[in-house]
Design an enzyme around this catalytic site. Structure first.
Site, PDB file in Angstrom:
ATOM      1  N   LYS A 130       0.871  -1.183   0.000  1.00 46.62           N
ATOM      2  CA  LYS A 130       0.000   0.000   0.000  1.00 46.62           C
ATOM      3  C   LYS A 130       0.907   1.231   0.000  1.00 46.62           C
ATOM      4  CE  LYS A 130      -4.194   1.586   2.349  1.00 46.62           C
ATOM      5  NZ  LYS A 130      -4.977   1.896   1.162  1.00 46.62           N
TER       6      LYS A 130
HETATM    7  N1  PMP Z   1      -7.554  -2.243  -2.736  1.00 47.52           N
HETATM    8  C1  PMP Z   1      -6.955  -1.039  -2.659  1.00 47.52           C
HETATM    9  C2  PMP Z   1      -6.170  -0.535  -3.823  1.00 47.52           C
HETATM   10  C3  PMP Z   1      -7.074  -0.286  -1.486  1.00 47.52           C
HETATM   11  O1  PMP Z   1      -6.487   0.922  -1.390  1.00 47.52           O
HETATM   12  C4  PMP Z   1      -7.828  -0.775  -0.411  1.00 47.52           C
HETATM   13  C5  PMP Z   1      -7.973   0.053   0.840  1.00 47.52           C
HETATM   14  N2  PMP Z   1      -6.918  -0.166   1.718  1.00 47.52           N
HETATM   15  C6  PMP Z   1      -8.420  -2.037  -0.541  1.00 47.52           C
HETATM   16  C7  PMP Z   1      -8.261  -2.744  -1.724  1.00 47.52           C
HETATM   17  C8  PMP Z   1      -9.164  -2.652   0.611  1.00 47.52           C
HETATM   18  O2  PMP Z   1      -8.265  -2.959   1.648  1.00 47.52           O
HETATM   19  P1  PMP Z   1      -8.695  -2.934   3.167  1.00 47.52           P
HETATM   20  O3  PMP Z   1      -9.888  -3.823   3.269  1.00 47.52           O
HETATM   21  O4  PMP Z   1      -7.521  -3.474   3.881  1.00 47.52           O
HETATM   22  O5  PMP Z   1      -9.005  -1.532   3.510  1.00 47.52           O
END
Ligand code: PMP
Length: 321
Positions: free
Chosen positions: A150
């Site tokens: 991320k």
């Molecule tokens: N994909 C992307 C590109 C994201 O930025 C996020 C948000 N973090 C998610 C999926 C979902 O991840 P999470 O459930 O950990 O927030």
């Protein structure tokens, strides 16, 4: 910020910061929920694990241990007197030293920001689902950048997608991967339901492995639902009985239509509703089987003025990652 509690207006960085020029940062979006015991942070350990892995993917040396970061997140919730539902942003980035790409002498700066935040989409869209459009820009392939990290710069792809969706009059975008299979939303993973079976993709579709996604997979398994993880095509989506997005910001939200085509029967998404119901009980601290997913913030009762002086609306208008 960098180990200190700092008032909002003083939490600044220099314009020569490496991250500002090249997107060299990593981050997490985390939610804290109001429960009868006090504010509880949802899956903080999982978020911190991913944070550490994102740093490792870019060889960024983090100056704090996971334990320190965990305590600091709690302190920020406390200092801001955030008793109710709120959002936490944890960010580490390369600060100011030089503009080179390779010197690696930039300081690693770290900040934790938190503000009150409820559901992302209003009541109507939460109930009836959101309108999505498939973006002509493809998701960056995992052979180009570590898509399971991320990292800030990677979000230019999300920005293009979200902008495109808004121009189409939609609520959110959907990105295909380099092969034309479904990848994910700008900040969400996707699930389909077909004949009572839950289907989602994985990192081989260049997605971020979401913590909400993983939580939904556990919930589904515990509910005895059958789950399949495989590549998803746009045709799978158009023929699905239900589809929903998962993510920290959106939590779980049903997808009503994609590029103007209705998915399943509008307003009828029993599997999504069942999973969403369990998820809401978990985050409200009402499901003892999942208590280990919640980290209680010890006593938010500090009487000092909050260090969060701005109107929450000013920072909640946009989709957060
Ligand atoms: N994909 C992307 C590109 C994201 O930025 C996020 C948000 N973090 C998610 C999926 C979902 O991840 P999470 O459930 O950990 O927030």
């Amino acid at each position: 910020m960098n180990g200190q509690l700092v008032a909002w207006e003083n939490a600044t960085t220099h314009v020569s910061a490496h991250a500002l020029h090249y997107g060299t940062g990593i981050f997490e979006g985390i939610r804290s929920y109001e429960t009868a015991h006090g504010p509880c942070i949802f899956r903080l350990d999982a978020h911190l694990n991913r944070f550490v892995e994102s740093a490792a993917a870019y060889e960024m040396p983090l100056p704090y241990s996971q334990q320190t970061l965990s305590e600091a997140v709690c302190q920020v919730i406390k200092a801001n007197l955030l008793q109710g539902n709120s959002y936490i942003r944890l960010l580490s980035w390369y600060g100011s030293h030089d503009m080179g790409i390779t010197s690696r002498r930039w300081p690693v700066e770290t900040a934790i920001i938190a503000w009150p935040w409820g559901i992302l989409f209003g009541d109507d869209r939460s109930r009836y689902g959101i309108r999505v459009s498939i973006c002509p820009w493809r998701k960056i392939h995992f052979s180009m950048l570590p898509t399971s990290a991320k990292a800030c710069g990677q979000y230019l792809s999300s920005l293009l997608a979200a902008q495109y969706a808004l121009k189409q009059g939609c609520d959110e975008a959907l990105l295909l991967d380099a092969s034309g299979n479904i990848a994910e939303g700008p900040a969400e993973n996707i699930f389909l339901v077909k004949d009572g079976r839950l289907v989602t993709n994985d990192e081989s579709s260049s997605i971020l492995l979401g913590i909400t996604r993983e939580s939904v997979l556990s919930i589904a398994q515990n509910l005895g639902l059958s789950v399949e993880v495989r590549h998803l095509t746009p045709e799978d989506l158009f023929h699905a009985d239900e589809a929903f997005f998962t993510g920290t910001a959106v939590e779980i939200v049903s997808i009503r239509e994609v590029d103007g085509k209705l998915i399943g029967t509008p307003g009828c998404h029993p599997v999504t509703d069942q999973i969403h119901g369990v998820f809401n009980r978990i985050t409200a601290g009402l499901d003892t089987a999942y208590r280990h997913w919640l980290k209680l913030v010890p006593a938010v009762e500090d009487s000092r003025a909050a260090v969060f002086p701005i109107e929450p609306a000013a920072v909640t208008a946009e989709t957060a990652g």
